[in-house]
Design an enzyme around this catalytic site. Structure first.
Site, PDB file in Angstrom:
ATOM      1  N   LYS A 257      -1.391  23.330  34.059  1.00 45.24           N
ATOM      2  CA  LYS A 257      -1.404  23.689  35.481  1.00 45.24           C
ATOM      3  C   LYS A 257      -2.608  23.025  36.139  1.00 45.24           C
ATOM      4  O   LYS A 257      -3.742  23.232  35.727  1.00 45.24           O
ATOM      5  CB  LYS A 257      -1.494  25.206  35.628  1.00 45.24           C
ATOM      6  CG  LYS A 257      -1.817  25.699  37.040  1.00 45.24           C
ATOM      7  CD  LYS A 257      -2.142  27.191  37.042  1.00 45.24           C
ATOM      8  CE  LYS A 257      -2.680  27.646  38.388  1.00 45.24           C
ATOM      9  NZ  LYS A 257      -3.099  29.069  38.385  1.00 45.24           N
ATOM     10  N   LYS A 269      -6.152  34.703  49.386  1.00 50.44           N
ATOM     11  CA  LYS A 269      -7.112  35.446  48.585  1.00 50.44           C
ATOM     12  C   LYS A 269      -8.240  35.993  49.454  1.00 50.44           C
ATOM     13  O   LYS A 269      -8.511  35.471  50.543  1.00 50.44           O
ATOM     14  CB  LYS A 269      -7.733  34.531  47.521  1.00 50.44           C
ATOM     15  CG  LYS A 269      -6.781  34.014  46.466  1.00 50.44           C
ATOM     16  CD  LYS A 269      -7.503  33.061  45.527  1.00 50.44           C
ATOM     17  CE  LYS A 269      -6.569  32.522  44.456  1.00 50.44           C
ATOM     18  NZ  LYS A 269      -6.203  33.547  43.477  1.00 50.44           N
ATOM     19  N   ASP A 339       0.467  33.492  45.939  1.00 51.56           N
ATOM     20  CA  ASP A 339      -0.711  33.348  45.084  1.00 51.56           C
ATOM     21  C   ASP A 339      -0.327  33.347  43.605  1.00 51.56           C
ATOM     22  O   ASP A 339      -1.189  33.148  42.751  1.00 51.56           O
ATOM     23  CB  ASP A 339      -1.720  34.460  45.387  1.00 51.56           C
ATOM     24  CG  ASP A 339      -3.082  34.187  44.779  1.00 51.56           C
ATOM     25  OD1 ASP A 339      -3.407  32.997  44.559  1.00 51.56           O
ATOM     26  OD2 ASP A 339      -3.833  35.152  44.522  1.00 51.56           O
ATOM     27  N   ARG A 343       2.742  29.523  37.917  1.00 51.07           N
ATOM     28  CA  ARG A 343       3.992  29.598  37.140  1.00 51.07           C
ATOM     29  C   ARG A 343       5.090  28.749  37.776  1.00 51.07           C
ATOM     30  O   ARG A 343       5.984  28.275  37.079  1.00 51.07           O
ATOM     31  CB  ARG A 343       4.414  31.062  36.987  1.00 51.07           C
ATOM     32  CG  ARG A 343       4.783  31.767  38.271  1.00 51.07           C
ATOM     33  CD  ARG A 343       4.676  33.281  38.157  1.00 51.07           C
ATOM     34  NE  ARG A 343       3.283  33.706  38.064  1.00 51.07           N
ATOM     35  CZ  ARG A 343       2.898  34.983  37.918  1.00 51.07           C
ATOM     36  NH1 ARG A 343       3.807  35.940  37.835  1.00 51.07           N
ATOM     37  NH2 ARG A 343       1.632  35.297  37.851  1.00 51.07           N
TER      38      ARG A 343
END
Length: 492
Positions: A257, A269, A339, A343
Site C-alpha cells: 500500500k 481525519k 478513510d 484496502r
C-alpha cells in the site's frame, strides 16, 4: 538516499593500537575476561580496562552494553568504549553491541578492535542499522563538525568477515531506502517522485515499469483509482521484478500500500497527528526496500514487488461515502468510509498480481488499521493468512530477525460485518475486530489456490521512540524478515 556507514575490515595485527586516532571499541566477556586485543589495550592503559571490568556498572550491565573510558592514557584515541559481550554471544547480543557502538560514534574516526570476536558481522549489522539519521531538511550549523560516516573493524580474518557482512550490507541499504521513503514529506514524495525513485532501481538490475491512470482504467482498477481521484497527484502502480533464479519459475509476490498522504478524504481525519500520515505508504516502502536488498545481494529467487501509489485528498472530485465502485475482480464495493482507503488500493493490486504473475505465494504489507495498534501496540505487526505454511515461514523469519509479529485470526463469521445493503461488500465493518474485518475484506481478492499473508504494519512502521536498532521515526520493519524468508523459502 541516506548512505549507510562505510564499513571496512582490516587485519588487527597490522595496526599499532596505541596510534589509532578518534574513538576505539574493545570487548570483554560477561566475567570481564579479555581476549588478546583487549589485553593489549589494557596494558597500554595501565590496567584501566581491567579496573572498569570490576566496576559495579560493568558487572551489573547487560550483554551488548557499552561503558566509556574518556581520554585513556597510553592511547592516541580520545575515548574507548568497552563492550560487554558473552564468549558465545547470541545474534541479539551481537546486534545490541553494534547498536551501542553506533551511539558511541561521533564526528571522529571509529575503529572496532574485534580480533577473533564471534559474530563480528552481526555486530556490524547492528551498528549499521542503528547509525541512521534522516537529516535531509535540517541546516547544519556552520561550525558543527560533520558526522563520522565510516567504521573500520580490525579482525583476525578480514576476508571472512567481509564475506559474512556482505548480505547484511545489502539489508542495511534496503532498510535505509525504506526509512528514507517513509520519512520524506508528502510535498516531496508525490506519487510521481515516488515512481521515479523506484525506476532508479533499474540501475542495480531490477526490472521496473510504471502503469499510469489510463492503463489502470483499462485494467479495471477502479477501487484503487477511487482513492486518488480527489488528488492532483496521478495514481500509479509500479511493478518491480527481480529474476535471480535463472529460470522462468513462478515468482513470489510482494504487494504494498503506497498512500503517499492520507487526509482521510471526505471522511477527514482529525488535525492532531495528521502530519504523520506521510508514513501511510509504509507498506510499499518495505516492498521497495526488499527489492533493493534482493538485487544488491544477487538473491537466487524470482520475486515481483507491486505497489499502488495514490494520495487520498478531499476535493470536489473525491470519492464520497456511499459511492459504489467496481474492482478489477468485478466485485462491487460500497465505500462507507473514505478513510478506509488502503484496502481499496490493495484489492486491485492483489488481483492484478495473481492475474498477471500467477505467484507461488503472496504477501501484502500495509499501514492498514489503527485497530491493530490497539490489539498489539507498537511491538508486533499483525499477521493474517490463508495458508499456515506460509504464515509460519514468515513468523520464523521475523523471530530470527527480532522483528515482532503475531498471528491473528480470519473467519467467515467476520464477513457479516462487511455486508452491504446495495453492493457485494462494504469497505468497513465497524469498530469491533477492525483489523480482522479489514483482512477479511482483502481475503475476498485472494484466490483459494494462492498462499497469502497480510501484514498490518500500522504499529511498527513508524514509532515515536527509539528502538534497539533504529532511531524514532521510520523503522524499516519487515525488510530483514522478508529478505530472510525469501532466502529460506525460495532460494535453493
Amino acid at each position: 538516499m541516506t548512505a549507510p556507514l562505510e564499513t571496512t575490515f582490516a587485519e588487527v595485527e597490522s595496526v599499532e593500537i596505541k596510534d589509532v586516532p578518534g574513538r576505539i571499541v574493545v570487548f570483554l566477556d560477561e566475567d570481564g575476561g579479555m581476549g588478546a586485543v583487549a589485553r593489549r589495550v589494557d596494558r597500554l592503559t595501565r590496567g584501566a580496562v581491567r579496573r572498569l571490568s570490576q566496576s559495579p556498572a560493568f558487572v551489573k550491565g547487560k550483554a551488548g552494553g557499552g561503558h566509556v573510558l574518556a581520554f585513556p592514557g597510553g592511547l592516541a584515541a580520545e575515548a574507548a568504549l568497552v563492550v560487554k559481550l558473552p564468549r558465545r554471544p547470541t545474534v541479539a547480543d551481537a546486534r545490541l553491541a553494534g547498536a551501542a557502538i553506533a551511539n558511541f560514534n561521533t564526528s571522529v574516526p571509529l575503529t572496532v578492535l574485534a580480533g577473533a570476536l564471534p559474530r563480528v558481522a552481526e555486530v556490524a549489522l547492528g551498528l549499521g542499522l542503528r547509525a541512521y539519521e534522516f537529516d535531509a531538511y535540517r541546516t547544519r550549523e556552520a561550525d558543527a563538525p560533520a558526522p563520522n560516516r565510516a567504521v573500520r573493524f580490525l579482525v583476525r580474518d578480514p576476508a571472512a568477515a567481509a564475506e559474512a557482512f556482505a548480505p547484511f550490507a545489502a539489508q542495511i541499504s534496503g532498510v535505509f531506502f525504506t526509512r528514507d521513503l517513509v520519512s520524506e514529506p508528502a510535498n516531496v514524495l508525490t506519487t510521481s517522485e515516488y515512481a521515479e525513485r523506484l525506476l532508479a532501481l533499474r540501475d542495480i538490475g531490477v526490472q521496473v515499469e510504471v502503469l499510469e491512470e489510463p492503463e489502470l482504467e483499462r485494467l479495471g482498477m477502479r477501487t484503487l483509482l477511487a482513492v486518488g481521484q480527489g488528488s492532483v497527484s496521478p495514481s500509479k502502480v509500479v511493478v518491480m521484478q527481480w529474476q535471480g533464479a535463472g529460470d522462468d519459475s513462478q515468482p513470489f509476490a510482494l504487494v504494498g500500500k503506497g498512500v503517499v498522504f492520507d487526509t482521510g478524504g471526505i471522511s477527514i481525519k482529525p488535525a492532531a497527528g495528521m502530519e504523520e500520515m506521510t508514513m501511510d505508504m509504509g507498506g510499499s516502502a518495505v516492498v521497495a526496500g526488499v527489492m533493493r536488498t534482493l538485487a544488491l545481494r544477487q538473491a537466487r529467487a524470482n520475486v515481483v514487488g507491486i505497489v499502488g501509489l495514490v494520495e487520498n485528498m478531499p476535493d470536489g472530485a473525491a470519492t464520497r461515502p456511499g459511492d459504489v465502485v467496481t474492482s478489477m475482480k468485478g466485485d462491487t464495493v460500497e465505500i462507507i468510509n473514505t478513510d478506509a482507503e488502503g484496502r481499496l488500493v490493495l484489492a486491485d493490486v492483489l488481483w492484478y498480481a495473481q492475474e498477471r504473475f500467477k505467484p507461488s505465494g503472496m504477501i501484502d504489507l500495509a499501514t492498514l488499521t489503527g485497530a491493530i495498534i490497539i490489539a498489539l501496540g507498537h511491538e508486533k505487526a499483525g499477521v493474517f493468512a490463508n495458508d499456515d505454511g506460509l504464515a509460519q515461514s514468515f513468523l520464523n523469519a521475523a523471530a530470527a530477525e527480532g522483528e515482532g509479529a503475531w498471528r491473528m485470526p480470519l473467519g467467515a463469521g467476520y464477513d457479516k460485518q462487511i455486508k452491504s445493503r446495495i453492493a457485494d461488500m462494504a469497505n468497513v465493518g465497524g469498530r469491533p475486530a477492525g483489523s480482522i474485518t479489514a483482512a477479511q475484506f482483502l481475503r475476498r481478492f485472494v484466490r483459494d489456490a494462492t498462499p497469502w499473508v497480510h501484514l498490518d504494519i500500522a504499529g511498527v512502521a513508524y514509532v515515536s521512540k527509539d528502538t534497539e536498532l533504529a532511531p524514532k521515526g521510520a523503522t524499516g520493519w519487515g525488510v530483514r524478515a522478508l529478505d530472510r524468508m525469501i532466502r529460506d523459502r525460495c532460494e535453493g
